[in-house]
Scaffold this motif. Structure first.
Motif, PDB file in Angstrom:
ATOM      1  N   PRO A   1     -13.752  37.687  23.554  1.00  0.00           N
ATOM      2  CA  PRO A   1     -13.205  37.767  22.194  1.00  0.00           C
ATOM      3  C   PRO A   1     -11.761  38.270  22.268  1.00  0.00           C
ATOM      4  O   PRO A   1     -11.452  39.166  23.051  1.00  0.00           O
ATOM      5  N   LEU A   2     -10.895  37.659  21.472  1.00  0.00           N
ATOM      6  CA  LEU A   2      -9.484  38.035  21.516  1.00  0.00           C
ATOM      7  C   LEU A   2      -8.979  38.442  20.141  1.00  0.00           C
ATOM      8  O   LEU A   2      -9.204  37.736  19.154  1.00  0.00           O
ATOM      9  N   ALA A   3      -8.280  39.558  20.091  1.00  0.00           N
ATOM     10  CA  ALA A   3      -7.610  39.993  18.871  1.00  0.00           C
ATOM     11  C   ALA A   3      -6.393  39.100  18.636  1.00  0.00           C
ATOM     12  O   ALA A   3      -6.024  38.291  19.494  1.00  0.00           O
ATOM     13  N   ILE A   4      -5.751  39.241  17.496  1.00  0.00           N
ATOM     14  CA  ILE A   4      -4.538  38.487  17.194  1.00  0.00           C
ATOM     15  C   ILE A   4      -3.491  38.769  18.278  1.00  0.00           C
ATOM     16  O   ILE A   4      -3.248  39.920  18.637  1.00  0.00           O
ATOM     17  N   ASN A   5      -2.896  37.740  18.832  1.00  0.00           N
ATOM     18  CA  ASN A   5      -1.860  37.786  19.885  1.00  0.00           C
ATOM     19  C   ASN A   5      -2.348  38.328  21.229  1.00  0.00           C
ATOM     20  O   ASN A   5      -1.536  38.595  22.097  1.00  0.00           O
ATOM     21  N   ALA A   6      -3.643  38.477  21.399  1.00  0.00           N
ATOM     22  CA  ALA A   6      -4.168  38.951  22.681  1.00  0.00           C
ATOM     23  C   ALA A   6      -4.351  37.768  23.627  1.00  0.00           C
ATOM     24  O   ALA A   6      -4.503  36.621  23.203  1.00  0.00           O
ATOM     25  N   SER A   7      -4.346  38.069  24.939  1.00  0.00           N
ATOM     26  CA  SER A   7      -4.476  37.024  25.955  1.00  0.00           C
ATOM     27  C   SER A   7      -5.597  37.363  26.930  1.00  0.00           C
ATOM     28  O   SER A   7      -5.964  38.515  27.099  1.00  0.00           O
ATOM     29  N   GLN A   8      -6.111  36.331  27.576  1.00  0.00           N
ATOM     30  CA  GLN A   8      -7.071  36.481  28.664  1.00  0.00           C
ATOM     31  C   GLN A   8      -6.515  35.724  29.850  1.00  0.00           C
ATOM     32  O   GLN A   8      -6.198  34.536  29.757  1.00  0.00           O
ATOM     33  N   PHE A   9      -6.386  36.404  30.972  1.00  0.00           N
ATOM     34  CA  PHE A   9      -5.892  35.780  32.192  1.00  0.00           C
ATOM     35  C   PHE A   9      -7.067  35.188  32.949  1.00  0.00           C
ATOM     36  O   PHE A   9      -8.084  35.847  33.132  1.00  0.00           O
ATOM     37  N   ILE A  10      -6.950  33.952  33.364  1.00  0.00           N
ATOM     38  CA  ILE A  10      -7.988  33.304  34.166  1.00  0.00           C
ATOM     39  C   ILE A  10      -7.608  33.505  35.621  1.00  0.00           C
ATOM     40  O   ILE A  10      -6.608  32.977  36.096  1.00  0.00           O
ATOM     41  N   VAL A  11      -8.414  34.291  36.303  1.00  0.00           N
ATOM     42  CA  VAL A  11      -8.114  34.625  37.692  1.00  0.00           C
ATOM     43  C   VAL A  11      -8.806  33.627  38.607  1.00  0.00           C
ATOM     44  O   VAL A  11     -10.014  33.610  38.717  1.00  0.00           O
ATOM     45  N   GLU A  12      -8.035  32.779  39.214  1.00  0.00           N
ATOM     46  CA  GLU A  12      -8.471  31.844  40.242  1.00  0.00           C
ATOM     47  C   GLU A  12      -9.898  31.328  40.116  1.00  0.00           C
ATOM     48  O   GLU A  12     -10.809  31.841  40.742  1.00  0.00           O
ATOM     49  N   GLN A  13     -10.049  30.303  39.346  1.00  0.00           N
ATOM     50  CA  GLN A  13     -11.324  29.598  39.279  1.00  0.00           C
ATOM     51  C   GLN A  13     -11.330  28.550  40.382  1.00  0.00           C
ATOM     52  O   GLN A  13     -10.372  27.794  40.543  1.00  0.00           O
ATOM     53  N   SER A  14     -12.393  28.510  41.147  1.00  0.00           N
ATOM     54  CA  SER A  14     -12.534  27.549  42.234  1.00  0.00           C
ATOM     55  C   SER A  14     -13.310  26.341  41.714  1.00  0.00           C
ATOM     56  O   SER A  14     -14.435  26.478  41.246  1.00  0.00           O
ATOM     57  N   LEU A  15     -12.693  25.165  41.784  1.00  0.00           N
ATOM     58  CA  LEU A  15     -13.305  23.933  41.286  1.00  0.00           C
ATOM     59  C   LEU A  15     -13.438  22.948  42.440  1.00  0.00           C
ATOM     60  O   LEU A  15     -12.470  22.674  43.147  1.00  0.00           O
ATOM     61  N   THR A  16     -14.641  22.398  42.620  1.00  0.00           N
ATOM     62  CA  THR A  16     -14.885  21.436  43.699  1.00  0.00           C
ATOM     63  C   THR A  16     -14.818  20.015  43.150  1.00  0.00           C
ATOM     64  O   THR A  16     -15.502  19.682  42.191  1.00  0.00           O
ATOM     65  N   ILE A  17     -13.983  19.202  43.781  1.00  0.00           N
ATOM     66  CA  ILE A  17     -13.863  17.790  43.420  1.00  0.00           C
ATOM     67  C   ILE A  17     -15.076  17.069  44.018  1.00  0.00           C
ATOM     68  O   ILE A  17     -15.374  17.252  45.199  1.00  0.00           O
ATOM     69  N   PRO A  18     -15.786  16.242  43.236  1.00  0.00           N
ATOM     70  CA  PRO A  18     -16.942  15.530  43.802  1.00  0.00           C
ATOM     71  C   PRO A  18     -16.544  14.685  45.016  1.00  0.00           C
ATOM     72  O   PRO A  18     -15.485  14.049  45.029  1.00  0.00           O
ATOM     73  N   ALA A  19     -17.398  14.669  46.022  1.00  0.00           N
ATOM     74  CA  ALA A  19     -17.108  13.949  47.263  1.00  0.00           C
ATOM     75  C   ALA A  19     -17.092  12.435  47.059  1.00  0.00           C
ATOM     76  O   ALA A  19     -16.435  11.717  47.807  1.00  0.00           O
ATOM     77  N   ASN A  20     -17.792  11.948  46.044  1.00  0.00           N
ATOM     78  CA  ASN A  20     -17.885  10.503  45.839  1.00  0.00           C
ATOM     79  C   ASN A  20     -16.825   9.959  44.877  1.00  0.00           C
ATOM     80  O   ASN A  20     -16.878   8.805  44.478  1.00  0.00           O
ATOM     81  N   ILE A  21     -15.851  10.773  44.521  1.00  0.00           N
ATOM     82  CA  ILE A  21     -14.805  10.334  43.582  1.00  0.00           C
ATOM     83  C   ILE A  21     -13.835   9.409  44.314  1.00  0.00           C
ATOM     84  O   ILE A  21     -13.507   9.640  45.475  1.00  0.00           O
ATOM     85  N   ALA A  22     -13.416   8.346  43.660  1.00  0.00           N
ATOM     86  CA  ALA A  22     -12.473   7.397  44.263  1.00  0.00           C
ATOM     87  C   ALA A  22     -11.097   8.042  44.394  1.00  0.00           C
ATOM     88  O   ALA A  22     -10.696   8.871  43.575  1.00  0.00           O
ATOM     89  N   ALA A  23     -10.375   7.638  45.412  1.00  0.00           N
ATOM     90  CA  ALA A  23      -9.009   8.133  45.600  1.00  0.00           C
ATOM     91  C   ALA A  23      -8.142   7.655  44.441  1.00  0.00           C
ATOM     92  O   ALA A  23      -8.371   6.588  43.879  1.00  0.00           O
ATOM     93  N   GLY A  24      -7.173   8.483  44.049  1.00  0.00           N
ATOM     94  CA  GLY A  24      -6.278   8.091  42.967  1.00  0.00           C
ATOM     95  C   GLY A  24      -5.661   9.286  42.276  1.00  0.00           C
ATOM     96  O   GLY A  24      -5.801  10.428  42.718  1.00  0.00           O
ATOM     97  N   ASN A  25      -4.974   9.015  41.164  1.00  0.00           N
ATOM     98  CA  ASN A  25      -4.320  10.054  40.373  1.00  0.00           C
ATOM     99  C   ASN A  25      -5.229  10.483  39.230  1.00  0.00           C
ATOM    100  O   ASN A  25      -5.744   9.636  38.490  1.00  0.00           O
ATOM    101  N   TYR A  26      -5.402  11.787  39.092  1.00  0.00           N
ATOM    102  CA  TYR A  26      -6.285  12.363  38.079  1.00  0.00           C
ATOM    103  C   TYR A  26      -5.577  13.545  37.426  1.00  0.00           C
ATOM    104  O   TYR A  26      -4.457  13.911  37.787  1.00  0.00           O
ATOM    105  N   TYR A  27      -6.297  14.159  36.491  1.00  0.00           N
ATOM    106  CA  TYR A  27      -5.849  15.396  35.854  1.00  0.00           C
ATOM    107  C   TYR A  27      -6.984  16.402  35.905  1.00  0.00           C
ATOM    108  O   TYR A  27      -8.150  16.042  35.746  1.00  0.00           O
ATOM    109  N   ILE A  28      -6.632  17.656  36.132  1.00  0.00           N
ATOM    110  CA  ILE A  28      -7.572  18.757  35.958  1.00  0.00           C
ATOM    111  C   ILE A  28      -7.306  19.288  34.553  1.00  0.00           C
ATOM    112  O   ILE A  28      -6.186  19.688  34.234  1.00  0.00           O
TER     113      ILE A  28
END
Length: 183
Positions: free
Chosen positions: A99-126
């Motif tokens: 929960p965030l008050a007005i003008n408050a922030s939450q820092f996201i500290v290094e989330q580790s995301l695994t790209i699926p092994a069966n994904i085709a090569a190419g340009n993507y967006y996270i």
């Protein structure tokens, strides 16, 4: 004249108009990117491009820029072919937003995301999608998704190992020369 004055005094009224003030939170990502620090303990910075099956570390900041406090919400991360979220995007992870008050922030500290092994090569967006479950009525629902480009390459082929056994069908083979079989 006195009657006229009385009439004027009696007919003058003050009209007060009130305008409702709507207080609503507005969550947005103020920054979202591959992690510049790499990992706890001096790990390696996320490589570009990344192999399918590999891991990307992300970091960022979520801020409540609205005029009302927010409740806790879900923050989800997706792999997408464009910068807009759609149902076909692949969810890579999620975390709880505080929960965030007005003008408050939450820092996201290094989330580790695994790209699926069966994904085709190419340009993507996270993509990072704040209030991904739409549990919060916000002043602006159109600023909840941000992303950065990533290039994904084909996963490395696993090495194959071939076992070669010696030819032991001949007595003249080097295998037999080291052993005494009693003539």
């Amino acid at each position: 004249m006195q009657t006229l004055m009385k009439f004027c005094l009696l007919t003058i009224t003050v009209v007060w108009t009130s305008f409702p003030v709507w207080a609503a939170p507005d969550l947005t990502m103020t920054e979202f990117m591959p992690s510049p620090i790499g990992g706890v303990g001096g790990g390696v910075v996320t490589p570009t491009p990344i192999q399918a099956g590999g891991t990307v570390l992300v970091t960022g900041s979520m801020k409540n820029i609205g005029n009302g406090a927010s409740i806790g919400t879900k923050i989800r991360f997706y792999l997408s072919t464009d910068v807009a979220y759609s149902a076909g995007d692949i969810q890579l992870g999620e975390m709880n937003g505080t929960p965030l008050a007005i003008n408050a922030s939450q820092f996201i500290v290094e989330q580790s995301l695994t790209i699926p092994a069966n994904i085709a090569a190419g340009n993507y967006y996270i993509l990072c999608y704040v209030d991904a479950t739409n549990s919060l009525l916000e002043a602006n629902e159109n600023n909840n998704i941000v992303g950065f480009p990533i290039n994904i390459t084909k996963a490395a082929d696993k090495p194959t190992h071939t076992l070669i056994a010696p030819n032991i069908t001949s007595k003249n083979n080097s295998f037999f020369k080291g052993f005494n079989f009693g003539k």
